[in-house]
Design an enzyme around this catalytic site. Structure first.
Site, mmCIF file in Angstrom:
data_model
loop_
_atom_site.group_PDB
_atom_site.id
_atom_site.type_symbol
_atom_site.label_atom_id
_atom_site.label_comp_id
_atom_site.label_asym_id
_atom_site.label_seq_id
_atom_site.Cartn_x
_atom_site.Cartn_y
_atom_site.Cartn_z
ATOM 1 N N ASN A 42 64.438 22.056 -1.285
ATOM 2 C CA ASN A 42 65.686 22.816 -1.232
ATOM 3 C C ASN A 42 66.867 21.912 -1.575
ATOM 4 O O ASN A 42 66.881 20.722 -1.243
ATOM 5 C CB ASN A 42 65.875 23.527 0.113
ATOM 6 C CG ASN A 42 65.725 22.653 1.324
ATOM 7 O OD1 ASN A 42 65.031 21.643 1.309
ATOM 8 N ND2 ASN A 42 66.382 23.029 2.404
ATOM 9 N N ILE A 43 67.825 22.509 -2.258
ATOM 10 C CA ILE A 43 69.015 21.785 -2.710
ATOM 11 C C ILE A 43 70.230 22.592 -2.273
ATOM 12 O O ILE A 43 70.453 23.709 -2.778
ATOM 13 C CB ILE A 43 69.002 21.611 -4.249
ATOM 14 C CG1 ILE A 43 67.702 20.925 -4.703
ATOM 15 C CG2 ILE A 43 70.230 20.820 -4.704
ATOM 16 C CD1 ILE A 43 67.457 20.992 -6.208
ATOM 17 N N GLU A 44 70.963 22.055 -1.315
ATOM 18 C CA GLU A 44 72.119 22.787 -0.783
ATOM 19 C C GLU A 44 73.390 22.446 -1.553
ATOM 20 O O GLU A 44 73.405 21.561 -2.410
ATOM 21 C CB GLU A 44 72.253 22.483 0.715
ATOM 22 C CG GLU A 44 71.007 22.955 1.466
ATOM 23 C CD GLU A 44 71.100 22.828 2.971
ATOM 24 O OE1 GLU A 44 72.002 22.115 3.472
ATOM 25 O OE2 GLU A 44 70.266 23.471 3.647
ATOM 26 N N ASN A 45 74.439 23.191 -1.229
ATOM 27 C CA ASN A 45 75.680 23.053 -1.973
ATOM 28 C C ASN A 45 76.866 23.251 -1.051
ATOM 29 O O ASN A 45 76.803 24.080 -0.122
ATOM 30 C CB ASN A 45 75.696 24.103 -3.099
ATOM 31 C CG ASN A 45 76.865 23.920 -4.036
ATOM 32 O OD1 ASN A 45 77.954 24.422 -3.786
ATOM 33 N ND2 ASN A 45 76.657 23.197 -5.105
ATOM 34 N N ALA A 46 77.949 22.521 -1.315
ATOM 35 C CA ALA A 46 79.140 22.581 -0.477
ATOM 36 C C ALA A 46 79.703 23.995 -0.389
ATOM 37 O O ALA A 46 80.319 24.364 0.620
ATOM 38 C CB ALA A 46 80.208 21.618 -1.007
ATOM 39 N N CYS A 53 66.221 27.436 -2.593
ATOM 40 C CA CYS A 53 65.057 27.092 -1.771
ATOM 41 C C CYS A 53 64.043 26.260 -2.563
ATOM 42 O O CYS A 53 63.971 26.347 -3.795
ATOM 43 C CB CYS A 53 64.351 28.353 -1.293
ATOM 44 S SG CYS A 53 65.309 29.370 -0.167
ATOM 45 N N GLU A 55 60.845 26.669 -2.770
ATOM 46 C CA GLU A 55 59.841 27.478 -3.479
ATOM 47 C C GLU A 55 60.337 27.877 -4.868
ATOM 48 O O GLU A 55 59.590 27.862 -5.844
ATOM 49 C CB GLU A 55 59.527 28.752 -2.690
ATOM 50 C CG GLU A 55 58.921 28.518 -1.322
ATOM 51 C CD GLU A 55 59.973 28.410 -0.217
ATOM 52 O OE1 GLU A 55 61.060 27.845 -0.459
ATOM 53 O OE2 GLU A 55 59.700 28.900 0.883
ATOM 54 N N CYS A 90 61.333 32.598 2.458
ATOM 55 C CA CYS A 90 62.363 33.618 2.691
ATOM 56 C C CYS A 90 62.099 34.832 1.796
ATOM 57 O O CYS A 90 61.291 34.782 0.862
ATOM 58 C CB CYS A 90 63.754 33.039 2.429
ATOM 59 S SG CYS A 90 64.199 32.937 0.682
HETATM 60 N N1 THU Z 1 64.891 27.263 2.739
HETATM 61 C C1 THU Z 1 63.923 27.004 1.796
HETATM 62 O O1 THU Z 1 64.014 26.022 1.057
HETATM 63 N N2 THU Z 1 62.882 27.853 1.711
HETATM 64 C C2 THU Z 1 62.700 28.956 2.497
HETATM 65 O O2 THU Z 1 61.812 29.757 2.253
HETATM 66 C C3 THU Z 1 63.555 29.147 3.667
HETATM 67 C C4 THU Z 1 64.860 28.418 3.616
HETATM 68 C C5 THU Z 1 66.028 26.344 2.842
HETATM 69 C C6 THU Z 1 67.333 26.915 2.393
HETATM 70 C C7 THU Z 1 68.331 26.072 3.163
HETATM 71 O O3 THU Z 1 68.594 24.895 2.427
HETATM 72 C C8 THU Z 1 67.584 25.705 4.414
HETATM 73 O O4 THU Z 1 66.211 25.972 4.188
HETATM 74 C C9 THU Z 1 68.032 26.457 5.653
HETATM 75 O O5 THU Z 1 68.011 27.808 5.443
#
Ligand code: THU
Length: 133
Positions: A42-46, A53, A55, A90
């Site tokens: 997973n790669i989040e963003n500001a 995600c 996947e 998710c």
């Molecule tokens: N996340 C995933 O990478 N995969 C999922 O199926 C569930 C959620 C990540 C998204 C976010 O960066 C972190 O988990 C918290 O929700």
């Protein structure tokens, strides 16, 4: 490739997760029918919503390479990268994978190489909407 090895690759991919906002790290490893493995984290963003995600990173990377046929995907996750429970994909990822994976795609939620649950995308997304619709 057996499930243990795929889980191990998901764990390795989780180390690359960029999660300064949630702290929840996820790794995924997607096996193609031809035997190739595509991993994602997973790669989040500001600004939050561009977050993607693990996947979908794995899945889109595979499709980018022309892959369309998949056998199974392994998923691991945990706060700070410590895997304490099973991480299920998710809803958005279930739908994204359904496009080429379909209901028969095997989905593995793991705590480690020796402790995992095996199910199918059809079980996780019953009556899914896909290309046939
Ligand atoms: N996340 C995933 O990478 N995969 C999922 O199926 C569930 C959620 C990540 C998204 C976010 O960066 C972190 O988990 C918290 O929700």
């Amino acid at each position: 490739m057996d499930s243990r090895e795929l889980v191990s690759k998901a764990c390795e991919a989780m180390k690359s997760a960029y999660t300064p906002y949630s702290g929840f790290k996820v790794g995924a490893a997607l096996l193609t029918k031809g035997g190739k493995v595509y991993t994602g984290c997973n790669i989040e963003n500001a600004s939050y919503t561009p977050t993607i995600c693990a996947e979908r990173v794995a899945f889109f990377s595979a499709v980018r390479d022309g892959e369309r046929d998949f056998c199974k995907i392994a998923i691991v996750g945990g706060k700070g990268g410590v895997i304490a429970s099973f991480t299920y994909p998710c809803g958005v990822c279930r739908q994204a994978l359904y496009e080429f994976g379909g209901p028969k795609l095997t989905v593995i939620m793991a705590k480690d190489e020796n402790d995992y649950i095996v199910t199918t995308l059809g079980d996780l997304l019953p009556y899914g909407f896909g290309p046939a619709n």
